[in-house]
Design a protein around this motif. Structure first.
Motif, short mmCIF file in Angstrom:
data_model
loop_
_atom_site.label_atom_id
_atom_site.label_comp_id
_atom_site.label_asym_id
_atom_site.label_seq_id
_atom_site.Cartn_x
_atom_site.Cartn_y
_atom_site.Cartn_z
N LEU A 1 -18.49 -11.93 -11.61
CA LEU A 1 -17.19 -11.75 -11.34
C LEU A 1 -16.62 -10.41 -12.23
N LEU A 2 -16.87 -9.93 -13.61
CA LEU A 2 -16.39 -8.90 -14.06
C LEU A 2 -16.68 -8.02 -13.31
N MET A 3 -18.49 -7.55 -12.82
CA MET A 3 -18.68 -6.67 -12.17
C MET A 3 -17.71 -6.51 -10.87
N ALA A 4 -17.27 -7.35 -9.89
CA ALA A 4 -16.13 -7.42 -8.28
C ALA A 4 -15.15 -6.52 -9.20
N GLY A 5 -14.39 -7.72 -10.00
CA GLY A 5 -13.06 -6.37 -10.18
C GLY A 5 -13.35 -4.84 -10.50
N TYR A 6 -14.75 -5.54 -11.85
CA TYR A 6 -14.57 -3.10 -11.79
C TYR A 6 -14.99 -2.84 -10.61
N PHE A 7 -15.75 -3.40 -9.47
CA PHE A 7 -15.45 -1.79 -8.57
C PHE A 7 -14.10 -2.01 -8.49
N VAL A 8 -13.12 -2.75 -7.87
CA VAL A 8 -11.91 -2.40 -7.28
C VAL A 8 -11.31 -1.62 -8.16
N CYS A 9 -11.71 -1.31 -9.87
CA CYS A 9 -11.04 -0.28 -10.10
C CYS A 9 -11.12 0.79 -9.92
N LYS B 1 -10.68 11.90 10.02
CA LYS B 1 -10.12 11.09 11.27
C LYS B 1 -8.70 10.57 11.85
N THR B 2 -8.22 10.16 11.32
CA THR B 2 -6.83 9.81 11.48
C THR B 2 -5.87 10.79 11.51
N GLY B 3 -5.63 11.94 9.89
CA GLY B 3 -5.06 12.70 9.56
C GLY B 3 -3.85 11.85 8.40
N SER B 4 -4.18 10.57 7.92
CA SER B 4 -3.25 10.22 6.72
C SER B 4 -4.28 9.20 6.26
N TYR B 5 -4.06 9.15 5.36
CA TYR B 5 -4.45 7.97 3.71
C TYR B 5 -3.98 6.74 4.27
N ASP B 6 -2.85 6.85 5.11
CA ASP B 6 -2.30 4.80 4.89
C ASP B 6 -3.27 3.82 4.64
N THR B 7 -4.33 4.24 5.67
CA THR B 7 -5.54 2.97 5.65
C THR B 7 -5.98 2.27 4.16
N VAL B 8 -6.04 3.21 3.80
CA VAL B 8 -6.78 3.49 1.99
C VAL B 8 -6.41 2.97 1.45
N TRP B 9 -4.88 2.98 1.43
CA TRP B 9 -3.55 2.78 0.52
C TRP B 9 -3.45 1.44 1.01
N ALA C 1 -1.00 -5.90 -11.28
CA ALA C 1 0.64 -4.95 -11.21
C ALA C 1 -0.05 -3.57 -10.84
N ARG C 2 -1.27 -3.45 -10.77
CA ARG C 2 -1.49 -1.60 -9.89
C ARG C 2 -1.31 -2.20 -7.80
N SER C 3 -1.53 -2.86 -7.77
CA SER C 3 -1.39 -3.21 -6.34
C SER C 3 0.80 -3.53 -6.11
N VAL C 4 0.95 -4.41 -7.08
CA VAL C 4 2.66 -3.91 -6.93
C VAL C 4 2.93 -2.41 -7.33
N LEU D 1 -5.80 -0.72 2.08
CA LEU D 1 -7.08 -0.98 1.04
C LEU D 1 -7.14 -1.26 -0.91
N ALA D 2 -6.52 -0.53 -1.38
CA ALA D 2 -6.04 -0.19 -2.47
C ALA D 2 -5.46 -1.68 -3.03
N ILE D 3 -4.50 -1.52 -2.53
CA ILE D 3 -3.93 -3.17 -2.41
C ILE D 3 -3.70 -3.63 -2.64
N ALA D 4 -4.43 -4.68 -1.41
CA ALA D 4 -5.34 -6.12 -0.94
C ALA D 4 -6.64 -6.73 -1.78
#
Length: 403
Positions: free
Chosen positions: A218-226, A365-373, A288-291, A375-378
């Motif tokens: 679980l710690l490894m999974a969380g750190y992936f997101v970090c 590909k898209t000219g935008s960073y929106d999709t990655v933002w 808090a990061r997602s918020v 993903l970072a929230i989710a």
């Protein structure tokens, strides 16, 4: 007769100075994205790929750097890392093709970071600082990395402006060599003997135990997101802001603010880890990061909104590092701490690879960073949830392990 551990002040001063230099240089790499891609006529994906390789190499070689440091001490590992850092920065300046750039910026600097950052320094802390003060000491070291960002990023921006991007990299290469004399302060007499310290658990046994333990997973999974979140933001936010019409100085100040506020955030996370459940601290940080990202994307973009977001993210930036590593030490002991922290960090770096690479790839590909933002929230919500079930108590063993 066992040698006396290093003094707390010696460990903290030398360790913090090394992390300040290593992380401070590294946090400014996003400032080179546009100067290098424009000068070399490369796409952003070329730069992003090299940075993605760097994060993977950092994580992968960090495992082996941790193994060596656990057995023979940190000095040799840090000194070798400093030399590689200087070599990689010089190669980064002189590369004329995307593949050469990926080799020096990605593989060589990634190897250098493996030997000069948290896993190795935290191993020294774990071996020389009592458990009662360990989380706090790790917070001090993480705060030093944040101070390095606050100190070095504006300096790097000025170097680029006044000396050019290539000369700026060569100046940083010389600065990286300062880590060699600093590493002398982390020579551990108790590990300098012929074959290092004796352990009651082999590397294979330690790895089997850790990877079979749910909380480690679980710690490894969380750190992936970090890793996904912070490296995407650190590398791509300067270009995101410039695309929106904001001046390059806004990006430099934003990254510096992240570093400044994370001095307080990482220190607070380490100190609170001595009093509160670390799994709850980690869950709060990720949520808090997602918020913070949601509010940043909803607000009208301006220098003020960027600085507010940067301050908020700064409080949360590397504040996952002390509680995560302190939990690993608490569960498994410190005999193999650098190695186990290296594996946890490898997961972080896989996330870093995905964050930085997807940022460049989807932008091209898209000219935008929106999709990655988005993903970072989710992913932040996901990480908050997976950290809550972590069990922080020492693992039960049929045979004792030296700690």
């Amino acid at each position: 007769m066992q040698s006396k551990p290093l003094s707390l002040s010696q460990v903290l001063v030398c360790g913090a100075a090394i992390v300040t230099l290593s992380m401070g240089i590294r946090h400014g790499f996003g400032l080179w994205l546009q100067p290098i891609t424009q000068a070399q006529s490369w796409g952003r994906a070329d730069f992003a790929f090299a940075m993605a390789v760097q994060n993977l190499a950092w994580g992968f070689f960090g495992i082996f750097a941790g193994m060596i440091a656990d057995r023979f001490g940190a000095f040799r590992v840090i000194a070798a890392g400093a030399l590689l850092y200087a070599t990689g920065l010089a190669g980064m300046a002189w590369s004329t093709s995307p593949w050469a750039f990926a080799l020096f910026t990605g593989v060589v600097i990634g190897m250098a970071q493996a030997g000069t950052t948290y896993a190795v320094i935290y191993g020294v802390i774990g071996r020389n600082v009592s458990a009662e003060r360990r989380s706090w000491a790790m917070g001090i070291a993480a705060a030093a990395g944040s101070f390095g960002q606050f100190l070095m990023v504006p300096v790097e921006g000025m170097l680029i402006n006044f000396t050019g991007w290539q000369n700026a990299l060569l100046i940083l290469a010389a600065a990286a060599l300062l880590m060699v004399p600093l590493a002398l302060g982390l020579r551990e007499p108790q590990l300098a003997a012929a074959s290092g310290a004796r352990r009651e658990q082999t590397i294979g046994q330690a790895l089997g135990e850790a990877f079979g333990y749910r909380s480690f997973q679980l710690l490894m999974a969380g750190y992936f997101v970090c890793g996904f979140q912070v490296v995407f933001i650190g590398v791509h936010m300067p270009s995101y802001l410039k695309d929106a019409g904001l001046s390059p100085q806004v990006a430099s100040y934003a990254l510096a603010l992240i570093g400044l506020f994370n001095v307080f955030g990482t220190y607070a996370a380490g100190a609170l880890g001595q009093m509160l459940a670390k799994r709850k601290i980690l869950a709060f940080i990720y949520l808090a990061r997602s918020v913070a990202i949601v509010l940043f994307l909803l607000a009208p973009l301006s220098p003020a909104s960027v600085y507010i977001f940067s301050a908020a993210m700064g409080l949360l930036w590397l504040s996952t590092v002390p509680p995560t590593n302190a939990v690993v030490a608490q569960i498994f002991g410190v005999a193999h701490l650098s190695m186990l922290s290296g594996f946890i960090f490898f997961s972080h770096q896989i996330g870093s690879f995905m964050g930085v690479w997807l940022g460049g790839y989807l932008y091209d590909k898209t000219g935008s960073y929106d999709t990655v933002w988005y993903l970072a929230i989710a992913l932040g919500v996901f990480a908050a949830l997976v950290n809550l079930p972590v069990r922080e108590g020492a693992i039960a063993r049929t045979q004792p392990q030296a700690a």
